[in-house]
Design an enzyme around this catalytic site. Structure first.
Site, PDB file in Angstrom:
ATOM      1  N   GLU A  17      41.276  67.734 -17.840  1.00 43.15           N
ATOM      2  CA  GLU A  17      42.721  67.828 -17.631  1.00 43.15           C
ATOM      3  C   GLU A  17      43.302  68.887 -18.564  1.00 43.15           C
ATOM      4  O   GLU A  17      42.995  68.900 -19.762  1.00 43.15           O
ATOM      5  CB  GLU A  17      43.374  66.479 -17.911  1.00 43.15           C
ATOM      6  CG  GLU A  17      44.884  66.477 -17.777  1.00 43.15           C
ATOM      7  CD  GLU A  17      45.490  65.159 -18.201  1.00 43.15           C
ATOM      8  OE1 GLU A  17      45.796  64.351 -17.329  1.00 43.15           O
ATOM      9  OE2 GLU A  17      45.637  64.946 -19.422  1.00 43.15           O
TER      10      GLU A  17
ATOM     11  N   ARG B 134      44.908  32.485   5.286  1.00 47.23           N
ATOM     12  CA  ARG B 134      45.627  33.300   4.302  1.00 47.23           C
ATOM     13  C   ARG B 134      44.698  34.237   3.544  1.00 47.23           C
ATOM     14  O   ARG B 134      45.014  35.424   3.362  1.00 47.23           O
ATOM     15  CB  ARG B 134      46.391  32.383   3.330  1.00 47.23           C
ATOM     16  CG  ARG B 134      47.153  33.098   2.227  1.00 47.23           C
ATOM     17  CD  ARG B 134      47.886  34.355   2.673  1.00 47.23           C
ATOM     18  NE  ARG B 134      48.729  34.167   3.835  1.00 47.23           N
ATOM     19  CZ  ARG B 134      49.151  35.127   4.630  1.00 47.23           C
ATOM     20  NH1 ARG B 134      48.773  36.383   4.402  1.00 47.23           N
ATOM     21  NH2 ARG B 134      49.922  34.873   5.661  1.00 47.23           N
TER      22      ARG B 134
ATOM     23  N   LYS C 181      40.833  63.981 -21.081  1.00 46.09           N
ATOM     24  CA  LYS C 181      42.289  64.024 -20.958  1.00 46.09           C
ATOM     25  C   LYS C 181      42.894  64.400 -22.306  1.00 46.09           C
ATOM     26  O   LYS C 181      42.181  64.712 -23.270  1.00 46.09           O
ATOM     27  CB  LYS C 181      42.807  62.680 -20.447  1.00 46.09           C
ATOM     28  CG  LYS C 181      42.146  62.256 -19.119  1.00 46.09           C
ATOM     29  CD  LYS C 181      42.803  61.055 -18.505  1.00 46.09           C
ATOM     30  CE  LYS C 181      44.077  61.433 -17.799  1.00 46.09           C
ATOM     31  NZ  LYS C 181      44.664  60.307 -17.039  1.00 46.09           N
TER      32      LYS C 181
ATOM     33  N   ASP D 230      47.729  69.031 -14.707  1.00 47.73           N
ATOM     34  CA  ASP D 230      48.595  67.855 -14.756  1.00 47.73           C
ATOM     35  C   ASP D 230      50.057  68.263 -14.941  1.00 47.73           C
ATOM     36  O   ASP D 230      50.415  68.926 -15.914  1.00 47.73           O
ATOM     37  CB  ASP D 230      48.159  66.942 -15.904  1.00 47.73           C
ATOM     38  CG  ASP D 230      48.923  65.633 -15.912  1.00 47.73           C
ATOM     39  OD1 ASP D 230      49.111  65.057 -14.834  1.00 47.73           O
ATOM     40  OD2 ASP D 230      49.338  65.202 -16.999  1.00 47.73           O
TER      41      ASP D 230
ATOM     42  N   LYS E  75      44.015  53.343 -10.439  1.00 48.80           N
ATOM     43  CA  LYS E  75      45.178  52.458 -10.455  1.00 48.80           C
ATOM     44  C   LYS E  75      45.079  51.480  -9.285  1.00 48.80           C
ATOM     45  O   LYS E  75      45.791  51.575  -8.286  1.00 48.80           O
ATOM     46  CB  LYS E  75      46.463  53.282 -10.385  1.00 48.80           C
ATOM     47  CG  LYS E  75      46.635  54.202 -11.583  1.00 48.80           C
ATOM     48  CD  LYS E  75      47.810  55.141 -11.417  1.00 48.80           C
ATOM     49  CE  LYS E  75      47.920  56.095 -12.602  1.00 48.80           C
ATOM     50  NZ  LYS E  75      49.006  57.085 -12.446  1.00 48.80           N
TER      51      LYS E  75
END
Length: 291
Positions: free
Chosen positions: A198, A102, A169, A219, A137
């Protein structure tokens, strides 16, 4: 595996495997103890079309429990395979084969899923200048493994973490007061690191282009804004010296149009966030004669 893709560091693979086996085995595989610990063969079957990725982790799982395990791979890392392909033949102790099954498949099916998805996105932008980027992510604890799988699938790593590039950002710009102030502060503190900015408007884009950086992320621009951004970035005095990246609103239905607008990079969180594992099986005994 493609020659240009560096294999993962052995210590990274070993650490991942130690954690996975500890999680799965605990104090021991109580079901495997019911089996005679004799020599046994097995084969690894791929049950759908895929790009193979994760061989180092698969091998390490099995050899952690049986150092003498023989693994005869029939395919290379990064190979495209069809449904029904026997990927590898194994020979070792019965208990080790079933106990490592597994954990070894979890690595291989997950990383093959990331590589397969990445390859599909890369194929979809073929013939354009756009390259496919990943994001942060990722599955906690498996970032380096998943980013390796993105490279195997033909994609490019955006940044590994918060330490290897400065990325300004919305919140950073807000606190700094402006794009210009944020860029200057970043350059002063981290002059050797890549700087990504950004922007949310055409005015911010022009400000970032004038001030200078290594890449600009446009963005959630709509199609008209995106094409205008490309026009401005390619025109004098900027002349395409700062590449443009698109993020947000990207999927297979929108990808090609975005790429054809002339952007340089398209980042897709789903490569590592929306993972659909490849269907694999490890079966004891010899493979079918038709395999």
């Amino acid at each position: 595996m493609t020659a240009s893709i560096a294999p993962p560091p052995a210590e990274q693979v070993a650490d991942d495997v130690r954690r996975a086996l500890a999680e799965d085995l605990g104090g021991g595989d109580v079901t495997a103890q019911l089996l005679p610990d004799t020599a046994e063969s097995a084969y690894l079957l791929c049950k759908e079309d895929a790009v193979v990725c994760g061989r180092p982790w698969f091998d390490a799982c099995h050899r952690a429990l049986d150092p003498d395990m023989s693994i005869d791979w029939r395919v290379a890392e990064g190979d495209r395979v069809g449904k029904g392909t026997v990927l590898a033949l194994l020979q070792g102790r019965t208990r080790a084969l079933v106990s490592a099954e597994r954990a070894s498949l979890n690595f291989l099916q997950t990383l093959s899923g990331t590589a397969t998805a990445t390859a599909a996105y890369v194929a979809a932008v073929e013939g354009t200048r756009a390259r496919i980027l990943d994001t942060r992510k990722t599955i906690p604890g498996l970032r380096l493994a998943q980013k390796y799988a993105v490279r195997v699938g033909g994609g490019v790593n955006h940044r590994i973490g918060l330490f290897d590039a400065v990325m300004l950002k919305e919140n950073h710009v807000r606190v700094a007061g402006s794009i210009t102030a944020a860029i200057r502060a970043a350059r002063a503190m981290h002059p050797t690191l890549p700087l990504i900015v950004e922007v949310e408007t055409i005015a911010q884009l022009e400000e970032a282009l004038r001030e200078g950086c290594d890449r600009i992320l446009i963005d959630d621009f709509d199609a008209a804004m995106r094409r205008e951004a490309v026009r401005i970035a390619r025109s004098a005095p900027f002349n395409g010296t700062i590449p443009l990246e698109v993020s947000g609103g990207v999927d297979m239905t929108t990808l090609r149009a975005i790429a054809e607008d002339g952007v340089d990079f398209i980042s897709i969180g789903g490569l590592t966030k929306h993972v659909r594992a490849i269907d694999l099986s490890l079966k004891l005994g010899p493979p079918p004669a038709s395999a």
